[in-house]
Design a protein around this motif. Sequence first.
Motif, PDB file in Angstrom:
ATOM      1  N   ALA A  40      -1.496  -8.887   9.636  1.00 18.21           N
ATOM      2  CA  ALA A  40      -0.980  -7.647  10.227  1.00 18.21           C
ATOM      3  C   ALA A  40      -0.335  -6.831   9.113  1.00 18.21           C
ATOM      4  O   ALA A  40       0.516  -7.332   8.375  1.00 18.21           O
ATOM      5  CB  ALA A  40       0.034  -7.961  11.313  1.00 18.21           C
ATOM      6  N   PHE A  41      -0.739  -5.604   8.943  1.00 22.69           N
ATOM      7  CA  PHE A  41      -0.184  -4.727   7.922  1.00 22.69           C
ATOM      8  C   PHE A  41       0.739  -3.726   8.600  1.00 22.69           C
ATOM      9  O   PHE A  41       0.415  -3.139   9.629  1.00 22.69           O
ATOM     10  CB  PHE A  41      -1.293  -3.973   7.189  1.00 22.69           C
ATOM     11  CG  PHE A  41      -2.196  -4.899   6.398  1.00 22.69           C
ATOM     12  CD1 PHE A  41      -1.802  -5.371   5.164  1.00 22.69           C
ATOM     13  CD2 PHE A  41      -3.431  -5.293   6.892  1.00 22.69           C
ATOM     14  CE1 PHE A  41      -2.618  -6.217   4.437  1.00 22.69           C
ATOM     15  CE2 PHE A  41      -4.253  -6.124   6.182  1.00 22.69           C
ATOM     16  CZ  PHE A  41      -3.856  -6.597   4.937  1.00 22.69           C
ATOM     17  N   SER A  42       1.891  -3.548   7.999  1.00 20.77           N
ATOM     18  CA  SER A  42       2.804  -2.520   8.546  1.00 20.77           C
ATOM     19  C   SER A  42       2.516  -1.205   7.837  1.00 20.77           C
ATOM     20  O   SER A  42       2.012  -1.159   6.727  1.00 20.77           O
ATOM     21  CB  SER A  42       4.249  -2.937   8.350  1.00 20.77           C
ATOM     22  OG  SER A  42       4.537  -2.970   6.966  1.00 20.77           O
ATOM     23  N   GLU A  43       2.899  -0.110   8.473  1.00 23.71           N
ATOM     24  CA  GLU A  43       2.640   1.214   7.920  1.00 23.71           C
ATOM     25  C   GLU A  43       3.589   1.532   6.781  1.00 23.71           C
ATOM     26  O   GLU A  43       3.335   2.452   6.028  1.00 23.71           O
ATOM     27  CB  GLU A  43       2.702   2.254   9.029  1.00 23.71           C
ATOM     28  CG  GLU A  43       1.564   2.072  10.019  1.00 23.71           C
ATOM     29  CD  GLU A  43       1.496   3.221  10.997  1.00 23.71           C
ATOM     30  OE1 GLU A  43       1.977   4.305  10.690  1.00 23.71           O
ATOM     31  OE2 GLU A  43       0.941   2.985  12.063  1.00 23.71           O
ATOM     32  N   GLU A  44       4.675   0.805   6.624  1.00 24.52           N
ATOM     33  CA  GLU A  44       5.639   1.047   5.545  1.00 24.52           C
ATOM     34  C   GLU A  44       5.029   0.779   4.182  1.00 24.52           C
ATOM     35  O   GLU A  44       5.338   1.458   3.227  1.00 24.52           O
ATOM     36  CB  GLU A  44       6.861   0.138   5.714  1.00 24.52           C
ATOM     37  CG  GLU A  44       7.679   0.425   6.919  1.00 24.52           C
ATOM     38  CD  GLU A  44       8.808  -0.584   7.047  1.00 24.52           C
ATOM     39  OE1 GLU A  44       8.958  -1.455   6.164  1.00 24.52           O
ATOM     40  OE2 GLU A  44       9.546  -0.499   8.031  1.00 24.52           O
ATOM     41  N   ASN A  45       4.163  -0.205   4.100  1.00 24.19           N
ATOM     42  CA  ASN A  45       3.582  -0.582   2.817  1.00 24.19           C
ATOM     43  C   ASN A  45       2.495   0.362   2.355  1.00 24.19           C
ATOM     44  O   ASN A  45       2.091   0.322   1.211  1.00 24.19           O
ATOM     45  CB  ASN A  45       2.997  -1.999   2.907  1.00 24.19           C
ATOM     46  CG  ASN A  45       4.086  -3.031   3.095  1.00 24.19           C
ATOM     47  OD1 ASN A  45       5.249  -2.779   2.811  1.00 24.19           O
ATOM     48  ND2 ASN A  45       3.709  -4.185   3.590  1.00 24.19           N
ATOM     49  N   GLN A  46       2.014   1.216   3.198  1.00 22.02           N
ATOM     50  CA  GLN A  46       0.946   2.141   2.803  1.00 22.02           C
ATOM     51  C   GLN A  46       1.532   3.371   2.165  1.00 22.02           C
ATOM     52  O   GLN A  46       2.460   3.981   2.684  1.00 22.02           O
ATOM     53  CB  GLN A  46       0.103   2.527   4.003  1.00 22.02           C
ATOM     54  CG  GLN A  46      -0.665   1.347   4.582  1.00 22.02           C
ATOM     55  CD  GLN A  46      -1.486   1.785   5.807  1.00 22.02           C
ATOM     56  OE1 GLN A  46      -1.399   2.907   6.240  1.00 22.02           O
ATOM     57  NE2 GLN A  46      -2.255   0.841   6.301  1.00 22.02           N
TER      58      GLN A  46
END
Length: 85
Positions: free
Chosen positions: A78-84
């Motif tokens: 699961a990727f969070s939008e903060e890291n993008q």
Amino acid sequence: MSSVITVRGIDPADKSWLKNEARHKGVSMEELVRRLIREQRKKSRSPAKISDAFKRYFGPHHGVDLPLPQRHSYRPLAFSEENQS
């Protein structure tokens, strides 16, 4: 060439079974015994499988009960939008 074999001390229940089985198959008791011996000889000549050897020496009947390995299920990342960026 004919061979003769005498078997003494047969359990009466075994002899009764043999007599009934021979009657059911329509053969003599002697012929039934010949067939049974032939079948067992063929089975003993068949190539042994490795799995049979493991069953003979390992497993719950012989004091060895190996646990099954733990299986890990797949969980998607699961990727969070903060890291993008």
